[in-house]
Design a protein around this motif. Sequence first.
Motif, PDB file in Angstrom:
ATOM      1  N   SER A  30       0.223   3.139   0.302  1.00 31.40           N
ATOM      2  CA  SER A  30      -0.930   2.646   1.057  1.00 31.40           C
ATOM      3  C   SER A  30      -1.363   3.671   2.096  1.00 31.40           C
ATOM      4  O   SER A  30      -0.617   4.574   2.469  1.00 31.40           O
ATOM      5  N   LEU A  31      -2.586   3.499   2.563  1.00 31.77           N
ATOM      6  CA  LEU A  31      -3.145   4.384   3.586  1.00 31.77           C
ATOM      7  C   LEU A  31      -3.174   3.663   4.922  1.00 31.77           C
ATOM      8  O   LEU A  31      -3.687   2.549   5.013  1.00 31.77           O
ATOM      9  N   PRO A  32      -2.657   4.274   5.976  1.00 33.34           N
ATOM     10  CA  PRO A  32      -2.776   3.651   7.292  1.00 33.34           C
ATOM     11  C   PRO A  32      -4.199   3.804   7.813  1.00 33.34           C
ATOM     12  O   PRO A  32      -4.847   4.816   7.558  1.00 33.34           O
ATOM     13  N   ASN A  33      -4.679   2.800   8.518  1.00 31.31           N
ATOM     14  CA  ASN A  33      -6.006   2.850   9.108  1.00 31.31           C
ATOM     15  C   ASN A  33      -5.870   3.416  10.513  1.00 31.31           C
ATOM     16  O   ASN A  33      -5.516   2.698  11.446  1.00 31.31           O
ATOM     17  N   GLU A  34      -6.147   4.685  10.669  1.00 29.54           N
ATOM     18  CA  GLU A  34      -5.955   5.364  11.953  1.00 29.54           C
ATOM     19  C   GLU A  34      -6.834   4.803  13.057  1.00 29.54           C
ATOM     20  O   GLU A  34      -6.536   4.960  14.228  1.00 29.54           O
ATOM     21  N   LYS A  35      -7.926   4.132  12.719  1.00 24.77           N
ATOM     22  CA  LYS A  35      -8.814   3.568  13.733  1.00 24.77           C
ATOM     23  C   LYS A  35      -8.138   2.432  14.494  1.00 24.77           C
ATOM     24  O   LYS A  35      -8.547   2.097  15.586  1.00 24.77           O
ATOM     25  N   LEU A  36      -7.075   1.847  13.916  1.00 22.84           N
ATOM     26  CA  LEU A  36      -6.364   0.761  14.578  1.00 22.84           C
ATOM     27  C   LEU A  36      -5.263   1.257  15.509  1.00 22.84           C
ATOM     28  O   LEU A  36      -4.756   0.497  16.316  1.00 22.84           O
ATOM     29  N   SER A  37      -4.898   2.529  15.395  1.00 23.07           N
ATOM     30  CA  SER A  37      -3.752   3.018  16.159  1.00 23.07           C
ATOM     31  C   SER A  37      -4.066   3.227  17.636  1.00 23.07           C
ATOM     32  O   SER A  37      -3.158   3.308  18.442  1.00 23.07           O
ATOM     33  N   GLY A  38      -5.349   3.351  17.964  1.00 29.89           N
ATOM     34  CA  GLY A  38      -5.702   3.578  19.356  1.00 29.89           C
ATOM     35  C   GLY A  38      -5.468   5.016  19.754  1.00 29.89           C
ATOM     36  O   GLY A  38      -6.380   5.818  19.783  1.00 29.89           O
ATOM     37  N   ASP A  39      -4.236   5.376  20.006  1.00 28.32           N
ATOM     38  CA  ASP A  39      -3.910   6.725  20.428  1.00 28.32           C
ATOM     39  C   ASP A  39      -2.873   7.290  19.466  1.00 28.32           C
ATOM     40  O   ASP A  39      -1.846   6.675  19.232  1.00 28.32           O
ATOM     41  N   GLY A  40      -3.130   8.433  18.892  1.00 28.59           N
ATOM     42  CA  GLY A  40      -2.183   9.042  17.963  1.00 28.59           C
ATOM     43  C   GLY A  40      -2.534   8.737  16.529  1.00 28.59           C
ATOM     44  O   GLY A  40      -3.671   8.426  16.212  1.00 28.59           O
ATOM     45  N   TYR A  41      -1.532   8.828  15.671  1.00 28.98           N
ATOM     46  CA  TYR A  41      -1.761   8.632  14.244  1.00 28.98           C
ATOM     47  C   TYR A  41      -0.490   8.133  13.579  1.00 28.98           C
ATOM     48  O   TYR A  41       0.604   8.267  14.112  1.00 28.98           O
ATOM     49  N   PHE A  42      -0.655   7.554  12.387  1.00 29.55           N
ATOM     50  CA  PHE A  42       0.477   7.028  11.627  1.00 29.55           C
ATOM     51  C   PHE A  42       0.957   7.994  10.556  1.00 29.55           C
ATOM     52  O   PHE A  42       2.130   8.047  10.252  1.00 29.55           O
ATOM     53  N   ALA A  43       0.044   8.717   9.910  1.00 28.65           N
ATOM     54  CA  ALA A  43       0.416   9.626   8.828  1.00 28.65           C
ATOM     55  C   ALA A  43      -0.535  10.806   8.804  1.00 28.65           C
ATOM     56  O   ALA A  43      -1.749  10.636   8.867  1.00 28.65           O
ATOM     57  N   ALA A  44       0.015  12.013   8.709  1.00 28.28           N
ATOM     58  CA  ALA A  44      -0.811  13.218   8.684  1.00 28.28           C
ATOM     59  C   ALA A  44      -0.080  14.313   7.924  1.00 28.28           C
ATOM     60  O   ALA A  44       1.149  14.287   7.797  1.00 28.28           O
ATOM     61  N   MET A  45      -0.876  15.254   7.425  1.00 22.84           N
ATOM     62  CA  MET A  45      -0.319  16.422   6.731  1.00 22.84           C
ATOM     63  C   MET A  45      -1.144  17.643   7.112  1.00 22.84           C
ATOM     64  O   MET A  45      -2.365  17.645   6.961  1.00 22.84           O
ATOM     65  N   GLY A  46      -0.507  18.665   7.603  1.00 22.91           N
ATOM     66  CA  GLY A  46      -1.198  19.889   7.958  1.00 22.91           C
ATOM     67  C   GLY A  46      -1.982  19.745   9.247  1.00 22.91           C
ATOM     68  O   GLY A  46      -2.049  18.673   9.837  1.00 22.91           O
ATOM     69  N   ALA A  78      -1.188   1.718  -3.281  1.00 28.32           N
ATOM     70  CA  ALA A  78      -2.311   2.659  -3.291  1.00 28.32           C
ATOM     71  C   ALA A  78      -3.610   1.970  -3.679  1.00 28.32           C
ATOM     72  O   ALA A  78      -4.677   2.321  -3.187  1.00 28.32           O
ATOM     73  N   THR A  79      -3.516   0.979  -4.544  1.00 30.94           N
ATOM     74  CA  THR A  79      -4.724   0.309  -5.022  1.00 30.94           C
ATOM     75  C   THR A  79      -5.240  -0.729  -4.043  1.00 30.94           C
ATOM     76  O   THR A  79      -6.431  -0.755  -3.723  1.00 30.94           O
ATOM     77  N   TYR A  80      -4.346  -1.584  -3.539  1.00 29.73           N
ATOM     78  CA  TYR A  80      -4.768  -2.714  -2.700  1.00 29.73           C
ATOM     79  C   TYR A  80      -4.134  -2.748  -1.314  1.00 29.73           C
ATOM     80  O   TYR A  80      -4.436  -3.622  -0.517  1.00 29.73           O
ATOM     81  N   GLY A  81      -3.213  -1.864  -1.020  1.00 25.35           N
ATOM     82  CA  GLY A  81      -2.515  -1.880   0.260  1.00 25.35           C
ATOM     83  C   GLY A  81      -1.114  -2.439   0.164  1.00 25.35           C
ATOM     84  O   GLY A  81      -0.271  -2.183   1.008  1.00 25.35           O
ATOM     85  N   GLY A  82      -0.858  -3.255  -0.867  1.00 23.56           N
ATOM     86  CA  GLY A  82       0.474  -3.796  -1.105  1.00 23.56           C
ATOM     87  C   GLY A  82       1.037  -4.588   0.061  1.00 23.56           C
ATOM     88  O   GLY A  82       0.311  -5.081   0.924  1.00 23.56           O
ATOM     89  N   ILE A  83       2.350  -4.698   0.110  1.00 24.99           N
ATOM     90  CA  ILE A  83       3.030  -5.428   1.176  1.00 24.99           C
ATOM     91  C   ILE A  83       2.699  -4.854   2.558  1.00 24.99           C
ATOM     92  O   ILE A  83       2.506  -5.603   3.508  1.00 24.99           O
ATOM     93  N   PRO A  84       2.579  -3.514   2.714  1.00 21.04           N
ATOM     94  CA  PRO A  84       2.233  -2.985   4.037  1.00 21.04           C
ATOM     95  C   PRO A  84       0.888  -3.480   4.568  1.00 21.04           C
ATOM     96  O   PRO A  84       0.632  -3.397   5.768  1.00 21.04           O
ATOM     97  N   ALA A  85       0.021  -3.995   3.698  1.00 23.56           N
ATOM     98  CA  ALA A  85      -1.295  -4.471   4.139  1.00 23.56           C
ATOM     99  C   ALA A  85      -1.282  -5.922   4.595  1.00 23.56           C
ATOM    100  O   ALA A  85      -2.326  -6.471   4.947  1.00 23.56           O
ATOM    101  N   MET A  86      -0.099  -6.538   4.636  1.00 17.53           N
ATOM    102  CA  MET A  86      -0.018  -7.937   5.060  1.00 17.53           C
ATOM    103  C   MET A  86      -0.474  -8.096   6.507  1.00 17.53           C
ATOM    104  O   MET A  86      -0.456  -7.154   7.296  1.00 17.53           O
ATOM    105  N   LYS A  87      -0.858  -9.300   6.842  1.00 21.58           N
ATOM    106  CA  LYS A  87      -1.348  -9.627   8.183  1.00 21.58           C
ATOM    107  C   LYS A  87      -0.355  -9.182   9.262  1.00 21.58           C
ATOM    108  O   LYS A  87       0.851  -9.260   9.097  1.00 21.58           O
TER     109      LYS A  87
END
Length: 98
Positions: A30-46, A78-87
């Motif tokens: 799944s992809l983290p939504n960085e707009k929700l993090s406020g300050d910083g980030y959840f996942a990055a490369m380079g 990757a397709t729908y967010g899976g378990i990490p996308a839960m409320k």
Amino acid sequence: MFEQGDEFMQAWYDAEAGKLDPFVLILEGSLPNEKLSGDGYFAAMGDNRDTGQPITTTEWIDRLAPKAAAVVAVGTCATYGGIPAMKNNPTGAMGLWD
């Protein structure tokens, strides 16, 4: 994989610059939504070569998906967010479609 650091990231920068044509972008997880993090980030490369700041996974998707011959999401996360996308997940995990 054998490559690491700048050597690993070079393929990503080459794809963005149009030097790898055609290429297929494949997402697993799944992809983290960085707009929700406020300050910083959840996942990055380079790092952004202009600012020196990390390039988030969602930014890479935005940079590469329009240039890819195909974009493939593998699995439920990757397709729908899976378990990490839960409320109430603070990362705001989402699938590629989002």
